[in-house]
Design a protein around this motif. Structure first.
Motif, PDB file in Angstrom:
ATOM      1  N   ASP A  22      -5.727  11.099   1.082  1.00 42.44           N
ATOM      2  CA  ASP A  22      -6.083  11.029  -0.313  1.00 42.44           C
ATOM      3  C   ASP A  22      -4.794  11.328  -1.029  1.00 42.44           C
ATOM      4  N   ALA A  23      -3.667  11.999  -0.677  1.00 41.74           N
ATOM      5  CA  ALA A  23      -2.561  12.182  -1.501  1.00 41.74           C
ATOM      6  C   ALA A  23      -1.754  10.481  -1.541  1.00 41.74           C
ATOM      7  N   PHE A  24      -1.581   9.898  -0.534  1.00 43.52           N
ATOM      8  CA  PHE A  24      -1.067   8.578  -0.603  1.00 43.52           C
ATOM      9  C   PHE A  24      -1.659   7.801  -1.563  1.00 43.52           C
ATOM     10  N   ALA A  52      -3.695   8.405  -4.134  1.00 44.28           N
ATOM     11  CA  ALA A  52      -3.779   8.781  -5.404  1.00 44.28           C
ATOM     12  C   ALA A  52      -2.392   8.702  -5.970  1.00 44.28           C
ATOM     13  N   GLU A  53      -1.140   8.673  -5.199  1.00 43.07           N
ATOM     14  CA  GLU A  53       0.528   8.472  -5.754  1.00 43.07           C
ATOM     15  C   GLU A  53       0.703   7.095  -5.554  1.00 43.07           C
ATOM     16  N   HIS A  54       0.148   6.336  -4.646  1.00 45.40           N
ATOM     17  CA  HIS A  54       0.832   5.229  -4.464  1.00 45.40           C
ATOM     18  C   HIS A  54      -0.177   4.006  -4.465  1.00 45.40           C
ATOM     19  N   THR A  55      -1.466   3.998  -4.881  1.00 44.79           N
ATOM     20  CA  THR A  55      -2.372   2.708  -5.094  1.00 44.79           C
ATOM     21  C   THR A  55      -2.980   2.814  -6.044  1.00 44.79           C
ATOM     22  N   ASN A  56      -3.539   1.531  -6.436  1.00 48.85           N
ATOM     23  CA  ASN A  56      -4.451   1.246  -7.550  1.00 48.85           C
ATOM     24  C   ASN A  56      -5.662   0.886  -7.139  1.00 48.85           C
ATOM     25  N   ARG A 107       3.828   5.714   5.170  1.00 47.22           N
ATOM     26  CA  ARG A 107       4.755   6.899   5.267  1.00 47.22           C
ATOM     27  C   ARG A 107       5.754   6.855   6.217  1.00 47.22           C
ATOM     28  N   GLY A 124       8.027   3.040  -3.572  1.00 51.33           N
ATOM     29  CA  GLY A 124       7.426   2.387  -4.252  1.00 51.33           C
ATOM     30  C   GLY A 124       7.017   0.987  -3.788  1.00 51.33           C
ATOM     31  N   ARG A 175       2.825   0.346  -7.289  1.00 47.79           N
ATOM     32  CA  ARG A 175       1.960   0.570  -6.414  1.00 47.79           C
ATOM     33  C   ARG A 175       1.110  -0.504  -5.617  1.00 47.79           C
TER      34      ARG A 175
END
Length: 674
Positions: free
Chosen positions: A248-250, A252-256, A329, A524, A531
């Motif tokens: 979930d963190a990835f 939220a931070e790295h995708t659209n 990651r 990025g 993203r």
């Protein structure tokens, strides 16, 4: 670089062929003659091993059917009858014909048809060799889409680049999915890194309609229906969600676009995916659970997986997996498709030389594009009659008497037989080139080891001489090979820091200036948003082979273990090893058709057909037949190959080809049944 030892030279070079590995090799030269070739043991990726094909390269370069002199056609097109002429005579005739075509019809009446016979950045397709010359004439733009464009397009939409994992990091993976790739035939050097991972406990899964050499060595083989890969990707992610292990963190931070993709994933539970893919539901769940709980997971997906109607969407769906699991990651996590996206050479084709806008003609739509508006077809590093779809219609178009066809070639291919003028081309041991493997992170230098035989010329020298013969004054047309190499390295990209022509010539290869291990998207993604973009629209596009109809069998045309595309298709020993054109048929499909093992059969559909020897084997799943590409029509029974049944049709993205998305029937040849 050339080293002299005991009266012999050892010259460093690189394989030019359309394979991800781009092997480093060493050629031994004595008294001006190449006496030996071996893989360079010092190269970190290829480590001294050449493939079964390239091991015969010196024999191939000295073959008696090598084209050594310019030729002019003296028989009907297709007859392969030629007379020897001088270079001056050839250039005179070509210059007059090109000038007349440009004056009467405009430069767009010329189609420069460049293929992947060499992936050189100086002599071949990666650097778009000859483009400056064609720009000066205002020739049509050639779209080289035969290999990987659907997958490239899908990955660019998702990741911003087709570049992904450094294949060397598969040694760090703990789950490896070999998705639509036969590593032991097409890029076998990766296998050493897979074996290192296996020794450390990694689990290997092959996803392929055929039980290939690679699939036989995997821990699990999933014989998927051709073209249903995106559905499987979504089904595996469905299990990941049910296990609650998405990162979930990835996300939220790295995708659209995660919310929309999540909704789509939920529409593909394992039961539905089993119906689509033909795989047991239990196998889909089992792999999904393993994927959910194994970090890092590395996915190797190469060009075969995207040669169908939904090929671009399939690669985009596969690219979503490491985004949902967060594998991007980790070293050893992600997707490896082509490392070419990490190579930032300065490919300056000098489009400023064009007199104005020009049309684009598409490589895999040669039959469609070769209409009356094309007055000259110039073929180099390609054998389109052997490699492009809709072979019968291509043959008809090549037979046009008003079409001036020039072919630069090493051997008398099927395409050469339709040429008006044939120009003898050098092979890799005879010219300078710069390469970048699309399956590793190294730039490679190829130093010429011997003088060209006969009157063979390199691609660059041919265009320099023709430009001079035509009186063209643009200075860049006459740049030397070393000047072209310097320009390629002058992009200013940080990955090329410290890499010079002198260093490459001395060392033979240099790793791109990237970290080791290389985790590509730590800062990025190279998209507009920075993203990974899941996007909108269909997440699965069914293949044409899902439609059914009068031709019930899905044909896939994998790479041969003995040929590379149609290169080596005339080598006597490799021909013997290939055992000629064969079609693999599952026993359940052979019996109702009266097919017997070893029998000659005709594989056909509405576009045409080819003959092959039947091999009854359960290494293909029911409803699927397989026949390798790379055979020459003139050396095959009936004169046609697998491409006679391949339709000129585009994939969903990038105008990719659909070599693995064709429906056929198989029947015994009549002479054996009457």
């Amino acid at each position: 670089m050339a080293l002299r030892e005991r009266g012999e030279l050892r010259v460093l070079g690189a394989c030019p062929l359309d394979c991800p590995d781009t092997c480093s090799w060493v050629v031994t030269v004595k008294d001006g003659r190449a006496t030996g070739m071996r893989g360079n043991p010092e190269h970190p990726y290829t480590r001294g091993a050449l493939c079964v094909k390239v091991n015969r390269y010196l024999e191939h370069a000295a073959a008696p059917d090598r084209i050594l002199y310019p030729l002019r056609r003296v028989g009907p097109k297709g007859s392969g009858r030629f007379e020897r002429i001088t270079w001056d005579e050839a250039l005179d005739e070509i210059s007059v014909r090109l000038r007349a075509i440009v004056d009467e019809h405009g430069g767009e009446a010329i189609w420069p048809y460049l293929g992947t016979g060499t992936l050189g950045h100086i002599q071949g397709s990666e650097g778009v060799a000859g483009r400056r010359f064609w720009n000066v004439l205002g020739a049509s733009r050639h779209f080289l889409n035969i290999c990987s464009t659907a997958g490239n397009a899908g990955l660019r939409l998702a990741n911003g680049t087709p570049g992904g994992m450094d294949p060397e990091t598969f040694a760090l993976s703990r789950l490896i999915l070999l998705w639509g790739t036969n590593t032991l035939t097409s890029g076998h050097h990766l296998w050493r890194f897979i074996q290192e991972a296996r020794a450390a406990g990694a689990h290997i899964v092959a996803i392929d309609p055929i039980r290939t050499r690679t699939a036989e060595q995997a821990d699990v083989h999933l014989p998927i229906r051709p073209g249903t890969d995106a559905a499987l990707a979504l089904g595996l992610l469905n299990v990941v969600l049910s296990e609650g292990t998405q990162d979930d963190a990835f996300l939220a931070e790295h995708t659209n676009g995660w919310a929309d993709l999540r909704t789509e994933i939920l529409r593909y539970p394992p039961a539905r995916v089993a119906e689509i893919t033909g795989l047991p539901e239990a196998d889909i769940r089992s792999l999904g659970v393993r994927l959910a709980h194994t970090r890092p997971t590395g996915i190797r997906a190469t060009m075969g997986v995207q040669r169908h109607a939904g090929g671009g969407t399939a690669m985009r769906a596969i690219a979503a997996i490491p985004a949902v699991t967060g594998d991007w990651r980790h070293p050893g996590g992600g997707v490896a498709y082509s490392t070419s996206g990490h190579v930032h050479l300065n490919i300056d084709t000098r489009d400023d030389l064009l007199p104005g806008p020009v049309r684009r003609l598409t490589m895999t739509r040669l039959a469609e594009g070769l209409d009356e508006s094309v007055k000259c077809l110039w073929v180099y590093a390609a054998n389109p009659l052997g490699s492009t779809p809709d072979q019968n219609r291509v043959r008809e178009r090549l037979a046009r008497e008003d079409l001036f066809t020039v072919v630069m070639e090493q051997f008398p291919t099927d395409t050469v037989d339709y040429a008006d003028i044939v120009l003898p081309a050098t092979m890799q041991i005879e010219h300078t080139d710069l390469h970048a493997g699309y399956g590793h992170m190294y730039l490679m230098w190829n130093e010429p080891a011997v003088e060209p035989p006969g009157e063979c010329l390199s691609t660059t020298e041919t265009f320099r001489r023709l430009a001079r013969h035509m009186g063209l004054t643009e200075p860049s047309l006459y740049d030397s090979d070393l000047e072209l190499a310097e320009q390629l390295l002058a992009s200013g990209h940080p990955s090329l820091d410290g890499i010079t022509v002198d260093r490459l010539r001395k060392e033979g290869w240099v790793r791109l200036n990237v970290p080791r291990p290389f985790v590509p998207f730590t800062e990025g993604f190279p998209t507009a948003s920075g993203r990974l973009e899941f996007g909108s629209g269909p997440a699965y596009v069914p293949p044409r082979t899902a439609a059914g109809g009068p031709y019930p069998l899905a044909l896939v045309t994998p790479a041969s273990h003995t040929f590379l595309n149609t290169t080596f298709g005339n080598n006597p020993e490799l021909l013997r090893r290939s055992k000629g054109p064969r079609v693999v048929v599952h026993p359940d499909d052979a019996e109702p058709r009266g097919l017997r093992d070893g029998q000659r059969a005709r594989v056909f559909n509405a576009f045409g057909g080819f003959e092959a020897v039947v091999e009854i084997d359960d290494r293909v799943r029911p409803g699927v037949v397989a026949s390798t590409k790379g055979h020459w029509g003139k050396l095959s029974p009936g004169g046609s190959t697998v491409n006679a049944v391949v339709e000129e049709r585009d994939a969903d993205l990038g105008q990719g080809a659909v070599y693995h998305d064709n429906l056929v029937e198989v029947a015994p040849v009549m002479s054996e049944t009457t």
